[in-house]
Design a protein around this motif. Structure first.
Motif, short mmCIF file in Angstrom:
data_model
loop_
_atom_site.label_atom_id
_atom_site.label_comp_id
_atom_site.label_asym_id
_atom_site.label_seq_id
_atom_site.Cartn_x
_atom_site.Cartn_y
_atom_site.Cartn_z
N GLY A 192 -32.92 23.57 -4.75
CA GLY A 192 -33.23 24.09 -6.09
C GLY A 192 -32.65 25.48 -6.30
N ALA A 193 -31.43 25.67 -5.85
CA ALA A 193 -30.83 27.01 -5.91
C ALA A 193 -29.54 27.07 -6.72
N ALA A 194 -29.02 25.91 -7.13
CA ALA A 194 -27.73 25.91 -7.84
C ALA A 194 -27.86 26.50 -9.24
N THR A 195 -26.78 27.07 -9.70
CA THR A 195 -26.70 27.58 -11.08
C THR A 195 -25.51 26.89 -11.76
N PRO A 196 -25.46 26.93 -13.12
CA PRO A 196 -24.48 26.08 -13.82
C PRO A 196 -23.01 26.28 -13.41
N GLY A 197 -22.61 27.48 -13.11
CA GLY A 197 -21.22 27.71 -12.72
C GLY A 197 -20.90 26.96 -11.43
N GLU A 198 -21.85 26.98 -10.50
CA GLU A 198 -21.65 26.27 -9.23
C GLU A 198 -21.64 24.75 -9.43
N VAL A 199 -22.49 24.31 -10.37
CA VAL A 199 -22.52 22.87 -10.67
C VAL A 199 -21.17 22.44 -11.23
N ARG A 200 -20.65 23.25 -12.16
CA ARG A 200 -19.35 22.95 -12.75
C ARG A 200 -18.25 22.93 -11.69
N ARG A 201 -18.26 23.92 -10.82
CA ARG A 201 -17.21 23.99 -9.80
C ARG A 201 -17.18 22.74 -8.94
N LEU A 202 -18.35 22.28 -8.52
CA LEU A 202 -18.36 21.08 -7.68
C LEU A 202 -17.93 19.85 -8.48
N LEU A 203 -18.48 19.70 -9.68
CA LEU A 203 -18.14 18.50 -10.46
C LEU A 203 -16.66 18.48 -10.83
N GLU A 204 -16.09 19.65 -11.11
CA GLU A 204 -14.67 19.69 -11.44
C GLU A 204 -13.79 19.32 -10.24
N LEU A 205 -14.34 19.50 -9.08
CA LEU A 205 -13.61 19.12 -7.86
C LEU A 205 -13.73 17.61 -7.62
#
Ligand code: MG
Length: 320
Positions: A192-205
């Motif tokens: 429960g530590a992710a923030t939206p920028g990190e979510v985007r980075r992983l999904l974009e990968l």
């Protein structure tokens, strides 16, 4: 200042419909301190199905001495019986679990690994590679028996022991799970530590290689970012979201903090955005209330506690 609003870069890219995977009866209940009876589990699941939830994780076939909350999953399945249009999903850790799932008439299972080495060791007692090796035959057998198979990858963004998880490490695990026959992958923010920028980075990968239709996201609201992370995922085309009725589950790594994103809170946001789910929020709330009674405590979903907002005043300003 220009009076013409320019469209936001993501306008129009939000999917019109989202599929929820309800994890409260398994992932939620498993992390509650108290156990509830099989009869209550059945009534809860039936209420969630009545609400329109079409994929419901109902239990797991793990050792009852290790996870007493999930003892009696066979009984729960017997109590439920098959229901047209509803998929009951069960977590299966090994061959014995698969045998029990098949005997119980389950049509969909989930397997579980982690992106963090430390978490895999602590939580499933093996390395990531060992877990993948073990699942290879299991998933093949499950698929051979006609089952749908979902793969969970926990700690995709953050490990409760090791801190940040490098996004580059997720793709090989995802590839491996898909190649062995998993049909859907749920990327979980276990800490429960992710923030939206990190979510985007992983999904974009991940998205250039794995279609959005094969991916789900599983956010925890431990630090209040779950809905923001859902929104970031929707903007990238993700249409399957995990959630737990009432926010059942708590956070095993931060006692007293929230774990699973609450189904009601997710539905409130989605419906307010005009996104269809086929789920009736008030009927989900009724299911969560059943569990509040059984557990003897209030559940943390904000919508569950607050209820629907007052109707907007027809004129004037109600104030800030
Ligand atoms: Mg969870």
């Amino acid at each position: 200042m220009s009076t013409t609003a320019s469209p936001s870069p993501t306008a129009g890219s939000i999917p019109p419909r989202v599929r929820l995977v309800e994890v409260g009866p398994r992932d939620g209940l498993q992390h509650e301190a108290g156990s509830v009876s099989s009869g209550t589990r059945v009534a809860f699941i039936e209420q969630l199905a009545d609400a329109g939830l079409r994929t419901i994780e109902v239990g797991s076939f793990v050792r009852p001495d290790l996870v007493p909350q999930m003892a009696g999953t066979e009984e729960v399945l017997k109590g439920l019986g098959p229901r047209e249009g509803v998929t009951y999903l069960a977590l299966v850790p090994n061959r014995r679990g698969l045998d029990r799932a098949l005997a119980g008439g389950v049509r969909a299972i989930a397997v579980f690994t982690a992106a963090s080495k430390a978490f895999a060791r602590a939580n499933i007692g093996m390395t990531i590679d060992e877990s993948l090796g073990k699942f290879r035959d299991l998933v093949a057998d499950a698929r051979g028996s006609g089952l749908f198979v979902r793969g969970y990858i926990s700690t995709c963004w953050w490990c409760p022991y090791d801190g940040p998880v490098a996004p580059a490490g997720i793709l090989p695990i995802a590839r491996e799970l898909l190649s062995m026959g998993c049909q859907e992958l749920s990327l979980a923010d276990t800490a429960g530590a992710a923030t939206p920028g990190e979510v985007r980075r992983l999904l974009e990968l991940v998205l250039p290689e794995i279609p959005a239709g094969q991916l789900a996201v599983h956010f925890h609201d431990t630090r209040g970012t779950a809905l923001a992370n859902v929104l970031a995922s929707l903007e990238l085309g993700i249409t399957t979201i995990d959630a737990s009725a009432g926010g059942l589950g708590g956070c095993p790594f931060a006692p007293g903090a929230l774990g699973n994103l609450a189904t009601e809170d997710l539905l409130y946001m989605l419906h307010g955005m005009g996104i269809a789910t086929g789920v009736d929020i008030e009927l989900v709330r009724r299911g969560s209330k059943l569990l509040e009674t059984a557990l003897g405590r209030k559940l943390p979903s904000r919508y569950l506690q607050a209820g629907p907002p007052p109707r907007r005043a027809s004129s004037g300003d109600a104030g800030a």
